[in-house]
Structures are given as structure tokens and as C-alpha cells.
Design a protein around this motif. Structure first.
Motif, PDB file in Angstrom:
ATOM      1  N   ARG A  42     -19.079 -16.826   8.214  1.00 35.12           N
ATOM      2  CA  ARG A  42     -18.214 -16.145   7.258  1.00 35.12           C
ATOM      3  C   ARG A  42     -18.760 -14.797   6.788  1.00 35.12           C
ATOM      4  O   ARG A  42     -18.068 -13.772   6.842  1.00 35.12           O
ATOM      5  CB  ARG A  42     -17.972 -17.054   6.049  1.00 35.12           C
ATOM      6  CG  ARG A  42     -17.081 -16.416   4.968  1.00 35.12           C
ATOM      7  CD  ARG A  42     -16.873 -17.377   3.812  1.00 35.12           C
ATOM      8  NE  ARG A  42     -16.037 -16.780   2.793  1.00 35.12           N
ATOM      9  CZ  ARG A  42     -16.481 -15.997   1.821  1.00 35.12           C
ATOM     10  NH1 ARG A  42     -17.767 -15.712   1.751  1.00 35.12           N
ATOM     11  NH2 ARG A  42     -15.664 -15.486   0.923  1.00 35.12           N
ATOM     12  N   ASP A  43     -19.998 -14.772   6.298  1.00 33.84           N
ATOM     13  CA  ASP A  43     -20.544 -13.533   5.748  1.00 33.84           C
ATOM     14  C   ASP A  43     -20.663 -12.446   6.813  1.00 33.84           C
ATOM     15  O   ASP A  43     -20.366 -11.276   6.565  1.00 33.84           O
ATOM     16  CB  ASP A  43     -21.914 -13.781   5.110  1.00 33.84           C
ATOM     17  CG  ASP A  43     -21.801 -14.614   3.850  1.00 33.84           C
ATOM     18  OD1 ASP A  43     -20.692 -14.692   3.281  1.00 33.84           O
ATOM     19  OD2 ASP A  43     -22.816 -15.191   3.424  1.00 33.84           O
ATOM     20  N   ARG A  44     -21.108 -12.838   7.994  1.00 30.84           N
ATOM     21  CA  ARG A  44     -21.233 -11.858   9.072  1.00 30.84           C
ATOM     22  C   ARG A  44     -19.859 -11.292   9.445  1.00 30.84           C
ATOM     23  O   ARG A  44     -19.706 -10.092   9.676  1.00 30.84           O
ATOM     24  CB  ARG A  44     -21.889 -12.498  10.298  1.00 30.84           C
ATOM     25  CG  ARG A  44     -23.334 -12.925  10.069  1.00 30.84           C
ATOM     26  CD  ARG A  44     -23.896 -13.584  11.308  1.00 30.84           C
ATOM     27  NE  ARG A  44     -25.213 -14.138  11.074  1.00 30.84           N
ATOM     28  CZ  ARG A  44     -26.352 -13.456  11.206  1.00 30.84           C
ATOM     29  NH1 ARG A  44     -26.316 -12.191  11.565  1.00 30.84           N
ATOM     30  NH2 ARG A  44     -27.515 -14.035  10.989  1.00 30.84           N
ATOM     31  N   GLN A  45     -18.854 -12.166   9.499  1.00 29.04           N
ATOM     32  CA  GLN A  45     -17.515 -11.711   9.846  1.00 29.04           C
ATOM     33  C   GLN A  45     -16.944 -10.784   8.783  1.00 29.04           C
ATOM     34  O   GLN A  45     -16.308  -9.775   9.106  1.00 29.04           O
ATOM     35  CB  GLN A  45     -16.585 -12.925  10.012  1.00 29.04           C
ATOM     36  CG  GLN A  45     -16.915 -13.789  11.211  1.00 29.04           C
ATOM     37  CD  GLN A  45     -15.946 -14.947  11.326  1.00 29.04           C
ATOM     38  OE1 GLN A  45     -14.795 -14.766  11.654  1.00 29.04           O
ATOM     39  NE2 GLN A  45     -16.416 -16.142  11.037  1.00 29.04           N
ATOM     40  N   LEU A  46     -17.166 -11.137   7.522  1.00 28.28           N
ATOM     41  CA  LEU A  46     -16.654 -10.287   6.443  1.00 28.28           C
ATOM     42  C   LEU A  46     -17.258  -8.889   6.522  1.00 28.28           C
ATOM     43  O   LEU A  46     -16.562  -7.883   6.406  1.00 28.28           O
ATOM     44  CB  LEU A  46     -16.994 -10.909   5.084  1.00 28.28           C
ATOM     45  CG  LEU A  46     -16.112 -12.059   4.610  1.00 28.28           C
ATOM     46  CD1 LEU A  46     -16.640 -12.598   3.291  1.00 28.28           C
ATOM     47  CD2 LEU A  46     -14.671 -11.595   4.450  1.00 28.28           C
ATOM     48  N   ARG A  47     -18.553  -8.832   6.719  1.00 29.28           N
ATOM     49  CA  ARG A  47     -19.235  -7.540   6.777  1.00 29.28           C
ATOM     50  C   ARG A  47     -18.719  -6.692   7.928  1.00 29.28           C
ATOM     51  O   ARG A  47     -18.443  -5.507   7.785  1.00 29.28           O
ATOM     52  CB  ARG A  47     -20.739  -7.775   6.912  1.00 29.28           C
ATOM     53  CG  ARG A  47     -21.574  -6.512   6.744  1.00 29.28           C
ATOM     54  CD  ARG A  47     -23.027  -6.857   6.917  1.00 29.28           C
ATOM     55  NE  ARG A  47     -23.855  -5.678   6.765  1.00 29.28           N
ATOM     56  CZ  ARG A  47     -25.090  -5.565   7.229  1.00 29.28           C
ATOM     57  NH1 ARG A  47     -25.634  -6.592   7.876  1.00 29.28           N
ATOM     58  NH2 ARG A  47     -25.784  -4.476   7.061  1.00 29.28           N
ATOM     59  N   MET A  48     -18.584  -7.307   9.092  1.00 26.66           N
ATOM     60  CA  MET A  48     -18.087  -6.584  10.261  1.00 26.66           C
ATOM     61  C   MET A  48     -16.632  -6.174  10.074  1.00 26.66           C
ATOM     62  O   MET A  48     -16.224  -5.065  10.418  1.00 26.66           O
ATOM     63  CB  MET A  48     -18.216  -7.464  11.506  1.00 26.66           C
ATOM     64  CG  MET A  48     -19.634  -7.780  11.891  1.00 26.66           C
ATOM     65  SD  MET A  48     -19.661  -8.938  13.286  1.00 26.66           S
ATOM     66  CE  MET A  48     -21.400  -9.376  13.306  1.00 26.66           C
ATOM     67  N   GLY A  49     -15.837  -7.089   9.505  1.00 28.58           N
ATOM     68  CA  GLY A  49     -14.420  -6.809   9.335  1.00 28.58           C
ATOM     69  C   GLY A  49     -14.167  -5.647   8.406  1.00 28.58           C
ATOM     70  O   GLY A  49     -13.342  -4.764   8.689  1.00 28.58           O
TER      71      GLY A  49
ATOM     72  N   ARG B 153     -10.316 -13.763   7.085  1.00 34.99           N
ATOM     73  CA  ARG B 153     -11.203 -14.883   7.414  1.00 34.99           C
ATOM     74  C   ARG B 153     -10.568 -16.211   7.019  1.00 34.99           C
ATOM     75  O   ARG B 153     -10.692 -17.207   7.727  1.00 34.99           O
ATOM     76  CB  ARG B 153     -12.544 -14.732   6.700  1.00 34.99           C
ATOM     77  CG  ARG B 153     -13.419 -13.594   7.134  1.00 34.99           C
ATOM     78  CD  ARG B 153     -13.855 -13.682   8.585  1.00 34.99           C
ATOM     79  NE  ARG B 153     -12.908 -13.009   9.455  1.00 34.99           N
ATOM     80  CZ  ARG B 153     -12.278 -13.566  10.455  1.00 34.99           C
ATOM     81  NH1 ARG B 153     -12.488 -14.819  10.782  1.00 34.99           N
ATOM     82  NH2 ARG B 153     -11.429 -12.896  11.189  1.00 34.99           N
ATOM     83  N   CYS B 154      -9.890 -16.220   5.859  1.00 38.38           N
ATOM     84  CA  CYS B 154      -9.239 -17.454   5.403  1.00 38.38           C
ATOM     85  C   CYS B 154      -8.144 -17.891   6.372  1.00 38.38           C
ATOM     86  O   CYS B 154      -7.969 -19.088   6.634  1.00 38.38           O
ATOM     87  CB  CYS B 154      -8.643 -17.255   4.007  1.00 38.38           C
ATOM     88  SG  CYS B 154      -9.867 -17.025   2.705  1.00 38.38           S
ATOM     89  N   PHE B 155      -7.410 -16.930   6.900  1.00 34.74           N
ATOM     90  CA  PHE B 155      -6.329 -17.222   7.847  1.00 34.74           C
ATOM     91  C   PHE B 155      -6.875 -17.955   9.067  1.00 34.74           C
ATOM     92  O   PHE B 155      -6.357 -19.008   9.476  1.00 34.74           O
ATOM     93  CB  PHE B 155      -5.657 -15.905   8.261  1.00 34.74           C
ATOM     94  CG  PHE B 155      -4.472 -16.069   9.182  1.00 34.74           C
ATOM     95  CD1 PHE B 155      -3.186 -16.157   8.669  1.00 34.74           C
ATOM     96  CD2 PHE B 155      -4.644 -16.115  10.557  1.00 34.74           C
ATOM     97  CE1 PHE B 155      -2.082 -16.307   9.518  1.00 34.74           C
ATOM     98  CE2 PHE B 155      -3.553 -16.264  11.414  1.00 34.74           C
ATOM     99  CZ  PHE B 155      -2.271 -16.350  10.892  1.00 34.74           C
TER     100      PHE B 155
END
Length: 227
Positions: free
Chosen positions: A167-174, A144-146
Motif C-alpha cells: 500500500r505505502d509503496r503504491q501510494l507514493r508511486m501513484g 488503491r482502495c478500488f
């Protein structure tokens, strides 16, 4: 991203006041949902959470209300809080938003300033180390940071804040996809290399093409598969 606590000279960590109880519960539950210790479909009870964090039930209720507003849980009176699974619609919505923002950001990032290239190189090196160590949760954060670094490089604060809201949604999915498809991490790293190379060479269309392929893959694979 992980941060370091810096204390003034002469102060010990014991002198630093703890966050409010509700904030501690909020952080505990949210992190558990994001790194999949609390998976979709799990019912959490106030008593269990109060014991886990070492607080009374009152701050637990306050924290759970905040998490329900964010769409991570659903409260059921006298029963507890259900951790909501990632839905196919949520995946589609996040991917659509990411494509709109990130393709624009990739095009705008060319020509890439040296500072941006250096930061992306450092993040990619960190992600490779995390992947090699099997720390998929940390690798997802660095992923996500990238992408966020490229978005921020455009200097549009409104667009950056919009992206940060994902961010939070992406982290969870990732993290979910990495656990379900551990072979994907190698492909992710290779595509990050491609994005970086396109930015180095000043090829905006190549950068946009890789970003589109990189993000769209997630939608094709994850739709209906992330539980």
C-alpha cells in the motif's frame, strides 16, 4: 483512507489521550514522504522534525529507525535522514507483484456480487470528485482502495495481507506519477470504468485484460521517470 474519530457520549476530543510522541513523529514523516511534501533526496534533521511535531529529539530518533526499516529513509549519523527516491527496481518489483495478485483477483471476482459492484461504484465516484478538485493525494488513496476491494473480494486473507503490504509503496508511486503526468488521471478513471463494466457483465477475461493494461502502463511510463 480517511477515518472519523467517534468519542463516547459526554467525552470531548480533549479527553482523548494523544498517541505517543514517537508515533506522532512517525505519522508526520511517513505522510510527508507519501504525499511528497518530503521528496526523494531531501535530508531531514532531527531538530527540524522535533520542532515541527513539538517533541524532543529522542522520539524522533525512534520514529526514524522505524521508517528506515520500512525502506522510506536512510539514516546518516550526525547528519540526518535522507528520504530515499523511488527506484526503477522498486517500481518493477511492485508492478510485477501487482500483476500476479490483481489478475488473479479480477478473474476470481467474476461473477461479481452486487455488494462488490456497489462499493466499486462508490469508490469510482469519490475518485472522480477528488480528481476534479485537484486533490491528487486523496485520488491516489482511493485508487488503491478500488483495487484492494477487488483483491479482498476473493476471500483469501493471506493474499489480501500481501497486497496491503504494498500500500505505502503504491501510494507514493501513484502520487508521484499523477503530479508528473496529470493527464493520466483521466485515463485511470476510464480504465476503472472498464474494469467495473467487465465485472458487471461477468466477463472475467475482459477484466483481466484491462487490469493488465492498467497496471503495466504504470511500469512502462514510470520506469526511470519517477524521481
Amino acid at each position: 483512507m480517511r477515518t472519523c474519530c467517534i468519542y463516547p457520549v459526554g467525552m470531548s476530543s480533549l479527553a482523548v489521550k494523544q498517541p505517543p510522541a514517537a508515533d506522532r513523529v512517525y505519522t508526520h514523516v511517513k505522510q510527508g514522504v507519501l504525499d511528497r511534501r518530503y521528496e526523494g533526496g531531501l535530508l531531514l534533521t532531527e531538530g527540524e522534525l522535533a520542532e515541527a511535531v513539538g517533541v524532543s529529539r529522542t522520539p524522533v530518533r525512534e520514529a526514524l529507525l522505524r521508517l528506515e526499516v520500512e525502506g522510506l529513509i536512510k539514516l546518516y549519523p550526525k547528519k540526518g535522514a535522507l528520504v530515499l527516491p523511488v527506484s526503477a527496481q522498486e517500481i518493477a518489483d511492485v508492478v510485477e507483484t501487482r500483476l500476479l495478485v490483481e489478475e488473479h483477483a479480477a478473474r476470481k471476482a467474476v461473477p461479481a456480487p452486487p455488494g462488490l459492484v456497489e462499493r466499486l461504484e462508490a469508490l469510482l465516484a469519490r475518485q472522480k470528485e477528488q480528481a476534479a478538485a485537484g486533490d491528487l493525494a486523496a485520488a491516489a488513496v482511493t485508487d488503491r482502495c478500488f483495487h484492494a476491494e477487488i483483491v479482498r473480494s476473493g476471500g483469501n486473507e493471506i493474499l489480501s495481507r500481501l497486497y496491503d503490504q504494498l500500500r505505502d509503496r503504491q501510494l507514493r508511486m501513484g502520487v508521484a506519477v499523477m503530479h508528473s503526468h496529470p493527464d493520466r488521471i483521466a485515463k485511470t478513471l476510464a480504465e476503472h470504468e472498464e474494469i467495473l463494466q467487465a465485472l458487471r457483465s461477468g466477463d472475467a477475461e475482459a477484466a483481466v485484460d484491462v487490469v493488465h493494461r492498467h497496471v503495466s502502463w504504470f511500469s512502462h511510463l514510470a520506469r526511470g521517470e519517477v524521481r
